[in-house]
Motif scaffolding. Structure first.
Motif, short mmCIF file in Angstrom:
data_model
loop_
_atom_site.label_atom_id
_atom_site.label_comp_id
_atom_site.label_asym_id
_atom_site.label_seq_id
_atom_site.Cartn_x
_atom_site.Cartn_y
_atom_site.Cartn_z
N LYS A 195 -85.77 56.75 -26.11
CA LYS A 195 -86.91 57.65 -26.26
C LYS A 195 -88.23 56.87 -26.29
O LYS A 195 -89.17 57.18 -25.55
CB LYS A 195 -86.76 58.50 -27.53
CG LYS A 195 -85.64 59.51 -27.49
CD LYS A 195 -85.61 60.32 -28.77
CE LYS A 195 -84.56 61.43 -28.71
NZ LYS A 195 -83.18 60.88 -28.69
N LEU A 196 -88.29 55.86 -27.16
CA LEU A 196 -89.55 55.13 -27.34
C LEU A 196 -89.94 54.32 -26.11
O LEU A 196 -91.12 54.30 -25.70
CB LEU A 196 -89.44 54.20 -28.55
CG LEU A 196 -89.37 54.84 -29.93
CD1 LEU A 196 -89.19 53.78 -30.99
CD2 LEU A 196 -90.64 55.65 -30.20
N LEU A 197 -88.98 53.62 -25.53
CA LEU A 197 -89.29 52.63 -24.50
C LEU A 197 -89.12 53.14 -23.08
O LEU A 197 -89.68 52.53 -22.15
CB LEU A 197 -88.41 51.39 -24.70
CG LEU A 197 -88.46 50.74 -26.08
CD1 LEU A 197 -87.60 49.49 -26.11
CD2 LEU A 197 -89.89 50.41 -26.49
N VAL A 198 -88.36 54.19 -22.88
CA VAL A 198 -88.14 54.69 -21.52
C VAL A 198 -88.79 56.05 -21.33
O VAL A 198 -89.60 56.25 -20.41
CB VAL A 198 -86.63 54.78 -21.19
CG1 VAL A 198 -86.44 55.24 -19.74
CG2 VAL A 198 -85.95 53.44 -21.42
N ARG A 199 -88.46 57.00 -22.19
CA ARG A 199 -88.96 58.36 -22.00
C ARG A 199 -90.49 58.41 -22.04
O ARG A 199 -91.11 59.14 -21.26
CB ARG A 199 -88.36 59.29 -23.05
CG ARG A 199 -88.61 60.77 -22.78
CD ARG A 199 -88.05 61.22 -21.44
NE ARG A 199 -86.63 60.91 -21.32
CZ ARG A 199 -85.66 61.71 -21.75
NH1 ARG A 199 -85.94 62.86 -22.32
NH2 ARG A 199 -84.39 61.37 -21.58
#
Length: 252
Positions: free
Chosen positions: A121-125
């Motif tokens: 979530k934090l690094l890709v989305r």
């Protein structure tokens, strides 16, 4: 209001910073404001965002620096933020993506997949949301830049960092796909906008040094050096930096 009366290298540019409330965000806001840009920061934490924006304003009295509390995990909220930036300021010339996070363990077998759920979530989305939201605006700019800050571990994962390295590698791949879109959009003349990756081993700032005065932080990149590198990307032609990894630490 766009700050177009200065003489800095980024005078007249409008640059958005995602994850602007942390130490790296604070340093980047300061440096971009000092270079003459109009800067719009976003962070999910309203309090620390306000502190970062105030610090940049106080350091550069004539700078235009604002902040929006945005949940970058919400695709619509991110699109709305991008639309507001361009509607209010007439253009957007950059998105600096600084949203971070880390989870890891001692070995591969002990990997907790809950770490992946968070890091995805934090690094890709968030990268997916900001790149899609700002894509058209950056294409319209004569100096559009999308900058991702990544980690050397994405190129050389270690056993205990599987989730983190995999998430960073996915974010890099997504950014390189964006770069290819800019390349194709430019046709024979080459890309007008660029997407690039700034690679660090890890980041360090003054508070970390104060907490660990005897630590060497070998290979780490100071957040002020990162901010300088961010501004430097605009000083290079788009075809030269588009689709590249710019290493701020030793390559593995």
């Amino acid at each position: 209001m766009v700050n177009d009366g200065g003489d800095g290298p980024l005078a007249g540019a409008v640059i958005a910073v995602a994850g602007a409330g942390g130490p790296a965000g604070r340093a980047v806001l300061l440096r971009l404001a000092g270079a003459g840009a109009t800067v719009v920061g976003a962070d999910a934490d309203a309090e620390r965002l306000a502190e970062a924006v105030d610090a940049a304003r106080q350091a550069h009295g004539g700078a235009t620096v604002t902040g929006d509390t945005v949940d970058l995990l919400d695709a619509k909220a991110t699109r709305d933020w991008a639309a507001r930036v361009e509607e209010d300021l007439g253009r957007v010339d950059g998105l600096v993506h600084l949203v971070g996070g880390w989870r890891g363990g001692r070995d591969f077998a002990g990997t907790d997949l809950a770490d992946w759920d968070l890091l995805e979530k934090l690094l890709v989305r968030t990268v997916q949301h900001t790149s899609l939201a700002f894509f058209d605006g950056l294409r319209r700019s004569d100096r559009g830049r999308y900058l991702l800050v990544s980690a050397a571990g994405a190129s050389r994962p270690t056993a205990g960092n599987a989730a983190y390295a995999a998430a960073k590698a996915a974010a890099e791949a997504w950014t390189l796909a964006l770069a290819d879109a800019f390349r194709k959009d430019g046709g024979d003349d080459g890309p007008r906008a660029a997407a690039a990756i700034l690679v660090v081993k890890a980041l360090v700032h003054d508070a970390m040094r104060a907490e660990r005065p005897h630590a060497k932080f070998a290979g780490f990149t100071d957040v002020t050096d990162l901010a300088e590198a961010v501004v430097g990307v605009w000083e290079r032609p788009a075809p030269e930096v588009n689709g590249t990894r710019l290493w701020l630490t030793e390559k593995p």
